[in-house]
Design a protein around this motif. Structure first.
Motif, PDB file in Angstrom:
ATOM      1  N   HIS A   8     -13.880  34.754  61.637  1.00  0.00           N
ATOM      2  CA  HIS A   8     -13.626  33.351  61.945  1.00  0.00           C
ATOM      3  C   HIS A   8     -12.442  33.205  62.898  1.00  0.00           C
ATOM      4  CE1 HIS A   8     -16.494  31.586  59.189  1.00  0.00           C
ATOM      5  NE2 HIS A   8     -16.102  32.434  58.251  1.00  0.00           N
ATOM      6  N   VAL A   9     -12.518  32.195  63.749  1.00  0.00           N
ATOM      7  CA  VAL A   9     -11.416  31.872  64.648  1.00  0.00           C
ATOM      8  C   VAL A   9     -10.410  30.961  63.932  1.00  0.00           C
ATOM      9  CG1 VAL A   9     -12.512  29.852  65.735  1.00  0.00           C
ATOM     10  CG2 VAL A   9     -10.809  31.161  66.990  1.00  0.00           C
ATOM     11  N   ASP A  10     -10.925  30.090  63.077  1.00  0.00           N
ATOM     12  CA  ASP A  10     -10.055  29.173  62.341  1.00  0.00           C
ATOM     13  C   ASP A  10     -10.779  28.663  61.106  1.00  0.00           C
ATOM     14  OD1 ASP A  10     -11.904  27.346  63.332  1.00  0.00           O
ATOM     15  OD2 ASP A  10     -10.497  26.363  64.683  1.00  0.00           O
ATOM     16  N   SER A  11     -10.071  27.827  60.373  1.00  0.00           N
ATOM     17  CA  SER A  11     -10.651  27.197  59.187  1.00  0.00           C
ATOM     18  C   SER A  11     -10.058  25.796  59.096  1.00  0.00           C
ATOM     19  CB  SER A  11     -10.312  28.001  57.926  1.00  0.00           C
ATOM     20  OG  SER A  11      -8.935  27.902  57.650  1.00  0.00           O
ATOM     21  N   TYR A  12     -10.392  25.091  58.061  1.00  0.00           N
ATOM     22  CA  TYR A  12      -9.832  23.747  57.890  1.00  0.00           C
ATOM     23  C   TYR A  12      -8.322  23.791  57.635  1.00  0.00           C
ATOM     24  CZ  TYR A  12     -14.611  22.043  57.693  1.00  0.00           C
ATOM     25  OH  TYR A  12     -15.916  21.747  58.001  1.00  0.00           O
TER      26      TYR A  12
ATOM     27  N   GLY B 177      -6.226  26.239  59.122  1.00  0.00           N
ATOM     28  CA  GLY B 177      -5.473  26.835  60.223  1.00  0.00           C
ATOM     29  C   GLY B 177      -6.145  28.058  60.807  1.00  0.00           C
ATOM     30  N   PRO B 178      -5.386  28.859  61.581  1.00  0.00           N
ATOM     31  CA  PRO B 178      -5.925  30.050  62.247  1.00  0.00           C
ATOM     32  C   PRO B 178      -6.498  31.061  61.259  1.00  0.00           C
ATOM     33  CG  PRO B 178      -3.758  29.496  63.120  1.00  0.00           C
ATOM     34  CD  PRO B 178      -3.977  28.639  61.900  1.00  0.00           C
ATOM     35  N   ALA B 179      -7.538  31.767  61.718  1.00  0.00           N
ATOM     36  CA  ALA B 179      -8.161  32.815  60.909  1.00  0.00           C
ATOM     37  C   ALA B 179      -7.996  34.158  61.629  1.00  0.00           C
ATOM     38  CB  ALA B 179      -9.635  32.489  60.672  1.00  0.00           C
TER      39      ALA B 179
ATOM     40  N   PHE C 155      -8.303  34.483  65.521  1.00  0.00           N
ATOM     41  CA  PHE C 155      -7.715  33.379  66.275  1.00  0.00           C
ATOM     42  C   PHE C 155      -7.197  33.820  67.649  1.00  0.00           C
ATOM     43  CE2 PHE C 155      -4.256  30.483  67.457  1.00  0.00           C
ATOM     44  CZ  PHE C 155      -4.928  29.274  67.416  1.00  0.00           C
TER      45      PHE C 155
ATOM     46  N   THR D 129     -16.594  35.894  67.732  1.00  0.00           N
ATOM     47  CA  THR D 129     -16.074  34.764  66.982  1.00  0.00           C
ATOM     48  C   THR D 129     -16.538  33.477  67.659  1.00  0.00           C
ATOM     49  OG1 THR D 129     -14.110  33.884  65.858  1.00  0.00           O
ATOM     50  CG2 THR D 129     -13.838  34.540  68.165  1.00  0.00           C
TER      51      THR D 129
ATOM     52  N   THR E 210     -15.736  29.767  69.624  1.00  0.00           N
ATOM     53  CA  THR E 210     -14.779  29.200  70.567  1.00  0.00           C
ATOM     54  C   THR E 210     -15.329  27.867  71.059  1.00  0.00           C
ATOM     55  OG1 THR E 210     -13.325  29.717  72.439  1.00  0.00           O
ATOM     56  CG2 THR E 210     -15.655  30.296  72.688  1.00  0.00           C
TER      57      THR E 210
ATOM     58  N   TYR F 119     -15.396  22.016  68.396  1.00  0.00           N
ATOM     59  CA  TYR F 119     -16.055  22.054  67.091  1.00  0.00           C
ATOM     60  C   TYR F 119     -16.874  20.778  66.913  1.00  0.00           C
ATOM     61  CZ  TYR F 119     -16.844  22.408  62.077  1.00  0.00           C
ATOM     62  OH  TYR F 119     -17.437  22.488  60.845  1.00  0.00           O
TER      63      TYR F 119
END
Length: 99
Positions: A6-10, A12-14, A17, A72, A74, A77
Motif C-alpha cells: 500500500h502507498v497509504d491508508s486512512y 497516513g503513509p504505508a 509511500f 503500488t 498512485t 483516490y
C-alpha cells in the motif's frame, strides 16, 4: 519476483509511500534475515499506468532475467471506486549480491 504494498491508508503513509522517489540506477536490497543473504537489484524505470491499462504481462509475466517489480497505487483516490486511479510500478533487475 513481484512485491506489492500500500502507498497509504486512512491513517497516513504505508510501506510503499516513498516508492515514487526511486530513480533509475538506485539500488533495492532484498535481505533474508534467516540466512543474512542479500540480493541487490537496480532500478531500470519507474512508471505509472492507468489501472485498466497496466501491462499485466510485463509486470507479472515470465522473463529470462532475474527481476524485481514493485507495485503500488498512485494518483488521485476515488472514494466512489475505493481505489487510486493509477498503478506505480518500479521495474528492477538483479545487479549482484553482497554475500
Amino acid at each position: 519476483m513481484v512485491m506489492d504494498g500500500h502507498v497509504d491508508s486512512y491513517t497516513g503513509p504505508a510501506i510503499f509511500f516513498d516508492l515514487k522517489k526511486l530513480q533509475p540506477g538506485d539500488a533495492i536490497i532484498v535481505r533474508n534475515r534467516k540466512s543474512d543473504r542479500s540480493l541487490i537489484y537496480r532500478v531500470e524505470s519507474v512508471e505509472a499506468f492507468n489501472t485498466s491499462e497496466a501491462p499485466i504481462e510485463r509486470i507479472f509475466g515470465e522473463t529470462d532475467e532475474i527481476r524485481l517489480n514493485l507495485i503500488t497505487c498512485t494518483g488521485k483516490y476515488s472514494r466512489k471506486k475505493k481505489e487510486h486511479e493509477k498503478r506505480l510500478v518500479v521495474f528492477a533487475k538483479l545487479d549482484g549480491d553482497d554475500k
